[in-house]
Design a protein around this motif. Structure first.
Motif, short mmCIF file in Angstrom:
data_model
loop_
_atom_site.label_atom_id
_atom_site.label_comp_id
_atom_site.label_asym_id
_atom_site.label_seq_id
_atom_site.Cartn_x
_atom_site.Cartn_y
_atom_site.Cartn_z
N PRO A 104 0.83 -1.21 0.00
CA PRO A 104 0.00 0.00 0.00
C PRO A 104 0.86 1.26 0.00
O PRO A 104 0.86 2.06 0.94
N SER A 113 -0.51 -5.40 7.48
CA SER A 113 0.13 -4.15 7.04
C SER A 113 -0.69 -3.42 5.99
O SER A 113 -0.41 -2.26 5.68
N GLY A 114 -1.68 -4.09 5.41
CA GLY A 114 -2.44 -3.52 4.30
C GLY A 114 -1.99 -4.06 2.96
O GLY A 114 -2.65 -3.83 1.94
#
Length: 187
Positions: A146, A175-176
């Protein structure tokens, strides 16, 4: 026939430079360790081979560097012990469980794929594009970070055709980041 999977970290804007994206964490390192364990051999271009060897090869002392945490050591052990084939016109004698893949690239890779086993893995930037242009990659796996890098080499730049894919797997990280795996679309 062994499938050839292209796997790499990539940012939202397609940058696949090794310093772009989020720093590795335990979850992403464990993901990549699992990927290494699921293939018979790695196929690497010279630049990726040298970069990976510099970072993940077991030091001559036998011990891992103090900067590595447990997840990085698990990954280092997996990649250090993996069989490697290196594609290079300038490297003459690779070591680190590696041999030089010589002759015509397409013929050599087709021969590796024809051998029995779980599969082959390719990483990097230039070599995967050359392999994709020859129709040799069966699966594409991207760990999408991301992050918008705004610079650097981009994923499959120079691809000479569109490749249609079907989704196979998706893994979301705390963490995305999201890992997605695709297989060539059947005709």
């Amino acid at each position: 026939m062994r499938p050839l999977r292209y796997s790499i970290n990539v940012t939202l804007d397609g940058c696949c430079h090794h310093e772009a994206g989020l720093p590795p964490d335990e979850e992403s390192m464990d993901f990549w360790t699992t990927q290494m364990a699921g293939v018979d051999a790695l196929l690497l271009g010279r630049v990726t081979y040298e970069m990976m060897a510099a970072a993940w090869r077991r030091p001559a002392s036998g011990g891992w560097p103090a900067w590595m945490d447990e997840a990085e050591i698990r990954f280092a052990e997996a990649i250090d012990g993996a069989r490697k084939y290196v594609v290079s016109s300038t490297l003459s004698d690779p070591d680190w469980n590696a041999e030089l893949l010589s002759g015509d690239l397409e013929t050599a890779v087709r021969a590796l794929k024809a051998e029995p086993g779980a599969g082959l893995w390719v990483g990097g930037v230039a070599l995967p594009t050359a392999l994709a242009n020859r129709g040799l990659i069966d699966e594409f796996e991207f760990l999408v970070q991301p992050v918008v890098a705004g610079r650097g080499p981009t994923l499959l730049a120079g691809l000479d055709r569109q490749i249609e894919l079907d989704p196979v797997d998706r893994t979301a990280f705390r963490s995305g980041a999201v890992a997605t795996r695709y297989r060539l679309r059947s005709a």
